[in-house]
Scaffold this active site. Sequence first.
Site, PDB file in Angstrom:
ATOM      1  N   GLU A 209      26.268  23.886 -20.982  1.00  0.00           N
ATOM      2  CA  GLU A 209      25.371  23.606 -19.852  1.00  0.00           C
ATOM      3  C   GLU A 209      26.042  23.867 -18.502  1.00  0.00           C
ATOM      4  O   GLU A 209      26.199  22.946 -17.681  1.00  0.00           O
ATOM      5  CB  GLU A 209      24.872  22.159 -19.921  1.00  0.00           C
ATOM      6  CG  GLU A 209      24.091  21.840 -21.163  1.00  0.00           C
ATOM      7  CD  GLU A 209      23.489  20.439 -21.178  1.00  0.00           C
ATOM      8  OE1 GLU A 209      22.616  20.189 -22.032  1.00  0.00           O
ATOM      9  OE2 GLU A 209      23.871  19.605 -20.331  1.00  0.00           O
TER      10      GLU A 209
ATOM     11  N   GLU B  97      21.930  21.083 -29.104  1.00  0.00           N
ATOM     12  CA  GLU B  97      21.789  19.667 -28.746  1.00  0.00           C
ATOM     13  C   GLU B  97      20.320  19.306 -28.664  1.00  0.00           C
ATOM     14  O   GLU B  97      19.509  20.052 -28.100  1.00  0.00           O
ATOM     15  CB  GLU B  97      22.436  19.334 -27.387  1.00  0.00           C
ATOM     16  CG  GLU B  97      23.934  19.197 -27.413  1.00  0.00           C
ATOM     17  CD  GLU B  97      24.499  18.792 -26.051  1.00  0.00           C
ATOM     18  OE1 GLU B  97      23.820  18.037 -25.310  1.00  0.00           O
ATOM     19  OE2 GLU B  97      25.609  19.243 -25.730  1.00  0.00           O
TER      20      GLU B  97
END
Length: 465
Positions: free
Chosen positions: A165, A370
């Site tokens: 991320e 995720e």
Amino acid sequence: MYKFPDGFLWGTSTSGPQSEGIEQGDGKGMSNWDYWFSIAPEKFHHQVGPDRTSTFYKNYKEDIELLEQTGHTTFRPSIQWSRLIPEGVGAINPKAVEFYREVFKRINDKGIKLMVNLYHFDLPYALQAKGGWENKETVYAFRDYAAKCFELFGDLVDTWFTFNEPIVPVEAGYLGEFHYPAKVDLKAAIQVAYNTQLASSLAVEACHRLNPAHRISVILNLTPAYPRSDSSEDLKAARIAELFQAKSFLDPSVNGYYPEELVEIIKAHDLLPDYTSEELDVIRENTVDFLGVNYYQPLRVQAPEDSADSEDAANDVAGPTNLDYYFEQYVMPGRKINPHRGWEIYEPGVYDIAMMIKEDYGNIEWILTENGMGVEGEEKFKQDGVIQDDYRIEFIEDHLKVLHQAIEDGANCHGYMLWTFVDCWSWLNAYKNRYGLVELNLETQERTIKKSGHWFKTLSQNNGF
């Protein structure tokens, strides 16, 4: 019965800074998180800092046994740069090499597919003190760190991620105050984003050069941007939000170049980063082999109250100081909510991501790296010593139903990874919200498999539910 394709991977993701902890004499250097906690412990929930994470460094043998007991066929940890190279450059910590090699070997011996991430929000503080990701020196330090990892562990790891991320430290560290250095500077944020992408591309180059058979990717939180309405202003706001928050890393990582519209937007206010044509060549020539995709909740946006199209905005010579100049968050009435965490639950987002990748990015192979449900006060669901987290099982099932449909419709998804394995420390929130398949007792460090952990093993064994 929702059956997934043969060879579909089931597992979880975690990170070094959130799970390893710090043991006296382990040789780890100070990270940006360690430093921030040392000067501002009050910012951290209950003043629990990164030294008190879930002690994987000390208890990895037991934890790897629990991976097997919860049905993992894949696992994604990360290497802490500040553990391996305490100053960010220079001397290697031999205890870190020994630790990571032992961990990776044990996971391999269990027949669990290992995917290792190189960077999960944790920068050696020695580099942060010199400007961090605003400084090009950090880019080349990361390249060398990545190459060292490929050399030290390449016989044990054949699948890598560069960054987790990467948009989050940009937003939280340079447009908000949730990551160090906690300042608001849009031009610096754009430089940090560009430098991070360049570092990722340099790591891809190093991986392919040193180990041509190995595969490498980046993990992006590709949260769809949904407009409040069909008005032209809201549609534009959603498009710009998507450019900044998803495509700013997705396009250069997969296609090798930035979206032209994004470049024009930042050029309009003299926000272009410092770059060279040679660096753009590096980005163009070193794209990822597949994608890691994180998804928790949708991004809902609306046009800002003072729209960038307005006459006042057009005459604003100062220009934007933050992204709320272009779009604002929108809270949709009647949304489905996780009452224990406060985040919206919107399963169709998985399908929308899958179709975007299929239709706009050549249907590149990807893994859902995720997805998960945080719960505050989870101990109240404990019965007979085991947390009865049916809500988590339902959350996973509901997302998997949508993912299954996407695969039926041609999505090239090869695995599902939950966040996370053992309840772990989470940045400023510490242990406020629990995500694990395994409960962690903070006082005793005892691990207990939750109901969802036993269920996850059955899910993996059946390759479906």
